[in-house]
Write a protein that holds these residues in place. Structure first.
Motif, PDB file in Angstrom:
ATOM      1  N   GLU A 134     -87.258  74.793 -14.956  1.00 10.28           N
ATOM      2  CA  GLU A 134     -86.454  73.878 -15.981  1.00 10.28           C
ATOM      3  C   GLU A 134     -85.097  73.778 -15.254  1.00 10.28           C
ATOM      4  O   GLU A 134     -84.404  72.674 -15.786  1.00 10.28           O
ATOM      5  CB  GLU A 134     -86.214  74.672 -17.237  1.00 10.28           C
ATOM      6  CG  GLU A 134     -85.783  76.159 -17.384  1.00 10.28           C
ATOM      7  CD  GLU A 134     -86.837  77.114 -17.424  1.00 10.28           C
ATOM      8  OE1 GLU A 134     -86.761  78.150 -17.918  1.00 10.28           O
ATOM      9  OE2 GLU A 134     -87.936  76.703 -16.704  1.00 10.28           O
ATOM     10  N   ASN A 135     -84.733  74.496 -14.204  1.00 16.96           N
ATOM     11  CA  ASN A 135     -83.501  74.221 -13.670  1.00 16.96           C
ATOM     12  C   ASN A 135     -83.685  73.443 -12.379  1.00 16.96           C
ATOM     13  O   ASN A 135     -82.936  73.543 -11.308  1.00 16.96           O
ATOM     14  CB  ASN A 135     -82.714  75.481 -13.303  1.00 16.96           C
ATOM     15  CG  ASN A 135     -82.336  76.215 -14.581  1.00 16.96           C
ATOM     16  OD1 ASN A 135     -82.062  75.324 -15.522  1.00 16.96           O
ATOM     17  ND2 ASN A 135     -82.097  77.328 -14.430  1.00 16.96           N
ATOM     18  N   ASN A 136     -84.802  72.812 -12.148  1.00 19.40           N
ATOM     19  CA  ASN A 136     -85.236  72.195 -10.831  1.00 19.40           C
ATOM     20  C   ASN A 136     -85.261  73.233  -9.597  1.00 19.40           C
ATOM     21  O   ASN A 136     -85.032  72.907  -8.620  1.00 19.40           O
ATOM     22  CB  ASN A 136     -84.423  70.971 -10.530  1.00 19.40           C
ATOM     23  CG  ASN A 136     -84.628  69.925 -11.627  1.00 19.40           C
ATOM     24  OD1 ASN A 136     -85.844  69.481 -11.890  1.00 19.40           O
ATOM     25  ND2 ASN A 136     -83.459  69.546 -12.023  1.00 19.40           N
ATOM     26  N   LEU A 171     -83.165  75.362  -8.808  1.00 19.01           N
ATOM     27  CA  LEU A 171     -81.921  75.416  -8.405  1.00 19.01           C
ATOM     28  C   LEU A 171     -81.237  76.832  -9.084  1.00 19.01           C
ATOM     29  O   LEU A 171     -81.589  77.317 -10.156  1.00 19.01           O
ATOM     30  CB  LEU A 171     -80.936  74.466  -8.607  1.00 19.01           C
ATOM     31  CG  LEU A 171     -81.042  73.147  -8.198  1.00 19.01           C
ATOM     32  CD1 LEU A 171     -80.203  72.209  -8.587  1.00 19.01           C
ATOM     33  CD2 LEU A 171     -80.990  73.086  -6.598  1.00 19.01           C
ATOM     34  N   ILE A 172     -80.393  77.420  -8.233  1.00 17.54           N
ATOM     35  CA  ILE A 172     -79.716  78.709  -8.648  1.00 17.54           C
ATOM     36  C   ILE A 172     -78.845  78.443  -9.738  1.00 17.54           C
ATOM     37  O   ILE A 172     -78.056  77.594  -9.482  1.00 17.54           O
ATOM     38  CB  ILE A 172     -78.978  79.615  -7.478  1.00 17.54           C
ATOM     39  CG1 ILE A 172     -80.013  79.896  -6.317  1.00 17.54           C
ATOM     40  CG2 ILE A 172     -78.144  80.683  -8.068  1.00 17.54           C
ATOM     41  CD1 ILE A 172     -79.404  80.577  -5.080  1.00 17.54           C
ATOM     42  N   ASP A 173     -78.886  79.193 -10.755  1.00 19.18           N
ATOM     43  CA  ASP A 173     -78.071  79.049 -11.909  1.00 19.18           C
ATOM     44  C   ASP A 173     -76.781  79.673 -11.755  1.00 19.18           C
ATOM     45  O   ASP A 173     -76.660  81.113 -12.084  1.00 19.18           O
ATOM     46  CB  ASP A 173     -78.622  79.113 -13.345  1.00 19.18           C
ATOM     47  CG  ASP A 173     -77.761  78.742 -14.497  1.00 19.18           C
ATOM     48  OD1 ASP A 173     -76.609  78.694 -14.244  1.00 19.18           O
ATOM     49  OD2 ASP A 173     -78.025  78.944 -15.662  1.00 19.18           O
ATOM     50  N   LEU A 174     -75.756  79.462 -11.192  1.00 17.19           N
ATOM     51  CA  LEU A 174     -74.668  80.243 -10.760  1.00 17.19           C
ATOM     52  C   LEU A 174     -73.827  80.740 -12.002  1.00 17.19           C
ATOM     53  O   LEU A 174     -73.257  81.743 -12.108  1.00 17.19           O
ATOM     54  CB  LEU A 174     -73.731  79.490 -10.013  1.00 17.19           C
ATOM     55  CG  LEU A 174     -74.145  79.136  -8.557  1.00 17.19           C
ATOM     56  CD1 LEU A 174     -73.091  78.189  -7.718  1.00 17.19           C
ATOM     57  CD2 LEU A 174     -74.642  80.061  -7.726  1.00 17.19           C
ATOM     58  N   ASP A 175     -73.828  79.647 -13.079  1.00 16.89           N
ATOM     59  CA  ASP A 175     -73.237  80.251 -14.352  1.00 16.89           C
ATOM     60  C   ASP A 175     -73.877  81.233 -15.180  1.00 16.89           C
ATOM     61  O   ASP A 175     -73.426  82.197 -15.976  1.00 16.89           O
ATOM     62  CB  ASP A 175     -73.234  78.901 -15.234  1.00 16.89           C
ATOM     63  CG  ASP A 175     -72.435  77.913 -14.791  1.00 16.89           C
ATOM     64  OD1 ASP A 175     -71.259  78.094 -14.087  1.00 16.89           O
ATOM     65  OD2 ASP A 175     -72.692  76.719 -15.268  1.00 16.89           O
ATOM     66  N   ALA A 176     -75.312  81.550 -14.780  1.00 19.03           N
ATOM     67  CA  ALA A 176     -76.033  82.418 -15.416  1.00 19.03           C
ATOM     68  C   ALA A 176     -75.818  84.029 -14.436  1.00 19.03           C
ATOM     69  O   ALA A 176     -76.425  85.012 -15.273  1.00 19.03           O
ATOM     70  CB  ALA A 176     -77.517  82.230 -15.411  1.00 19.03           C
ATOM     71  N   PHE A 225     -74.373  71.097  -5.989  1.00 21.40           N
ATOM     72  CA  PHE A 225     -74.931  72.212  -6.019  1.00 21.40           C
ATOM     73  C   PHE A 225     -74.038  73.330  -4.872  1.00 21.40           C
ATOM     74  O   PHE A 225     -73.438  74.089  -5.249  1.00 21.40           O
ATOM     75  CB  PHE A 225     -76.246  72.433  -5.938  1.00 21.40           C
ATOM     76  CG  PHE A 225     -76.544  73.922  -5.477  1.00 21.40           C
ATOM     77  CD1 PHE A 225     -76.712  74.928  -6.709  1.00 21.40           C
ATOM     78  CD2 PHE A 225     -76.749  74.501  -4.221  1.00 21.40           C
ATOM     79  CE1 PHE A 225     -76.931  75.990  -6.383  1.00 21.40           C
ATOM     80  CE2 PHE A 225     -77.124  75.692  -4.129  1.00 21.40           C
ATOM     81  CZ  PHE A 225     -77.164  76.726  -5.052  1.00 21.40           C
ATOM     82  N   LYS A 236     -69.999  73.688  -5.754  1.00 26.83           N
ATOM     83  CA  LYS A 236     -70.146  74.737  -6.825  1.00 26.83           C
ATOM     84  C   LYS A 236     -70.107  75.846  -6.111  1.00 26.83           C
ATOM     85  O   LYS A 236     -69.797  77.033  -6.567  1.00 26.83           O
ATOM     86  CB  LYS A 236     -70.921  74.207  -7.780  1.00 26.83           C
ATOM     87  CG  LYS A 236     -70.755  75.469  -9.131  1.00 26.83           C
ATOM     88  CD  LYS A 236     -71.641  74.855 -10.260  1.00 26.83           C
ATOM     89  CE  LYS A 236     -71.405  75.604 -11.626  1.00 26.83           C
ATOM     90  NZ  LYS A 236     -72.417  75.319 -12.792  1.00 26.83           N
TER      91      LYS A 236
END
Length: 388
Positions: free
Chosen positions: A146-148, A150-155, A184, A187
């Protein structure tokens, strides 16, 4: 005989079992179509083989290399400027005997027992094994569909981020085949600076993108060299995996540490390999397009063929793999993998072998010819495995 407790992190029961099962089926007379091992089957260019033969015939090339040659360092710095518009000096480069060993060496340079390392999952096993050998505590960064992927840095929990010493990132990604947009990386650099985290970006597949976009370097982001380095490998780009030619590039202090460690564990890259790497980086890049186009066409034949028989999987964005969701009537990637082996005599890698977050997928390496891929599709259709 008692081995180090570290050895427990090196065991891979799944891969051992798959190889055992393959041998068992072949002994029964079955031909196995093997998409499991990500070893390029595309030959290197004739020029590479000719040069390697010439250099290996020179007695002077059999001494210890000790250091990278000035010509090789100049080739790397020039290639980075030309290819990525990144300015690097010779003090910001050190060769690696393949990225695989580089992960372990970097971890030994940076990590003390108990240090926290942020690792993407699913991921190539050495991403975890390198830090574990140095005694690291691993914190997972899930790569979710669901995030393609990508690492979800906010998580990432703020307390974990403050403890983290090293963060491993890799796009185009193995096994998910995802690519990361420039936003990305911007960020990522800001995140790493905020929490004082060293970033290692593995850039092994930057030349193997299939959507018309052009791969870039993490180091092209402003401030990236302040907090990180990048690994770049010639193995897949030029189809020379056995030569073990890769480079660590970026932050000068980190590169200095790697160079010091390497001086204690190896005596440098075989000089003929250095000559080949120099020639590849400074010469025509036409063969890179041959390699990229071959993987693109194989991926298209595989995906379109499997879709026609009822297995709907996405086209890869890059790399030399396909990350395929298992059929909906399966709940275990391992069960599906064994059924493919037993009933279709086709080998893939279960997603679970890349970490628990890889469950629900299998990785298919594009290491067979288009004709063999078509034969595999026919075998899968005949097996009935896609039928509910």
């Amino acid at each position: 005989m008692i081995f180090s407790k570290k050895m427990t992190s090196l065991s891979s029961a799944i891969f051992s079992e798959l190889n055992y099962k393959k041998a068992e089926l072949m002994a029964q007379g079955y031909e196995m179509i093997d998409f499991s091992i990500g070893t390029p089957d595309i030959p290197p260019s004739p020029q590479v083989m000719t040069l390697l033969q010439e250099e290996c015939s020179k007695l002077s090339n059999y001494k210890y290399a000790i250091n990278d040659t000035p010509e090789l360092l100049e080739a790397v710095t020039s290639w980075y400027k030309h290819r990525y518009d990144v300015n690097i000096s010779s003090q910001e480069v050190v060769s690696l005997l393949g990225s695989q060993s580089g992960f372990a060496e970097l971890a030994l340079c940076l990590i003390d027992p108990g240090d926290t390392v942020l690792v993407p999952v699913p991921s190539y096993p050495i991403f975890r094994i390198g830090p574990l050998l140095a005694g690291a505590q691993l914190h997972k960064m899930p790569l979710l569909k669901e995030n393609n992927f990508l690492i979800d840095l906010d998580a990432i929990d703020e307390e974990v981020a403050r403890k983290a010493k090293l963060m491993i990132v890799s796009y185009p990604n193995n096994p998910t085949t995802a690519i990361a947009p420039r936003d990305f990386y911007i960020k990522l650099v800001a995140f790493a600076k905020k929490y004082d985290i060293i970033v290692l970006h593995d850039n092994a597949y930057s030349e193997l993108l299939f959507d018309g976009s052009v791969g870039e370097s993490f180091l092209s982001i402003k401030g990236a060299k302040d907090i990180g380095i990048e690994f770049n490998s010639l193995s897949k780009t030029y189809s020379i995996p056995g030569c073990r030619i890769a480079f660590a590039i970026g932050n000068q202090e980190i590169i200095k540490g790697l160079r010091i460690l390497k001086s204690h564990v190896d005596y440098g890259m075989f000089l003929p390999f250095q000559k080949v790497a120099t020639a590849l980086l400074t010469g025509s890049q036409d063969y890179v397009e041959v390699v990229r186009h071959t993987y693109y066409e194989r991926g298209k034949v595989l995906v379109e063929g499997l879709r026609e028989i009822g297995w709907d999987i996405p086209l890869p964005q890059g790399s030399m793999f396909v990350w395929a969701p298992i059929p909906k009537h399966y709940t275990s990637s391992l069960d599906f993998t064994y059924d493919l082996m037993n009933k279709a005599h086709v080998m893939v890698v279960p997603g679970i072998s890349f970490g628990e977050e890889g469950e629900g997928f299998v990785r298919i390496a594009l290491v067979e010819t288009e004709d063999t891929i078509r034969r595999a599709i026919k075998a899968i259709k005949k097996s009935g495995l896609l039928e509910k």
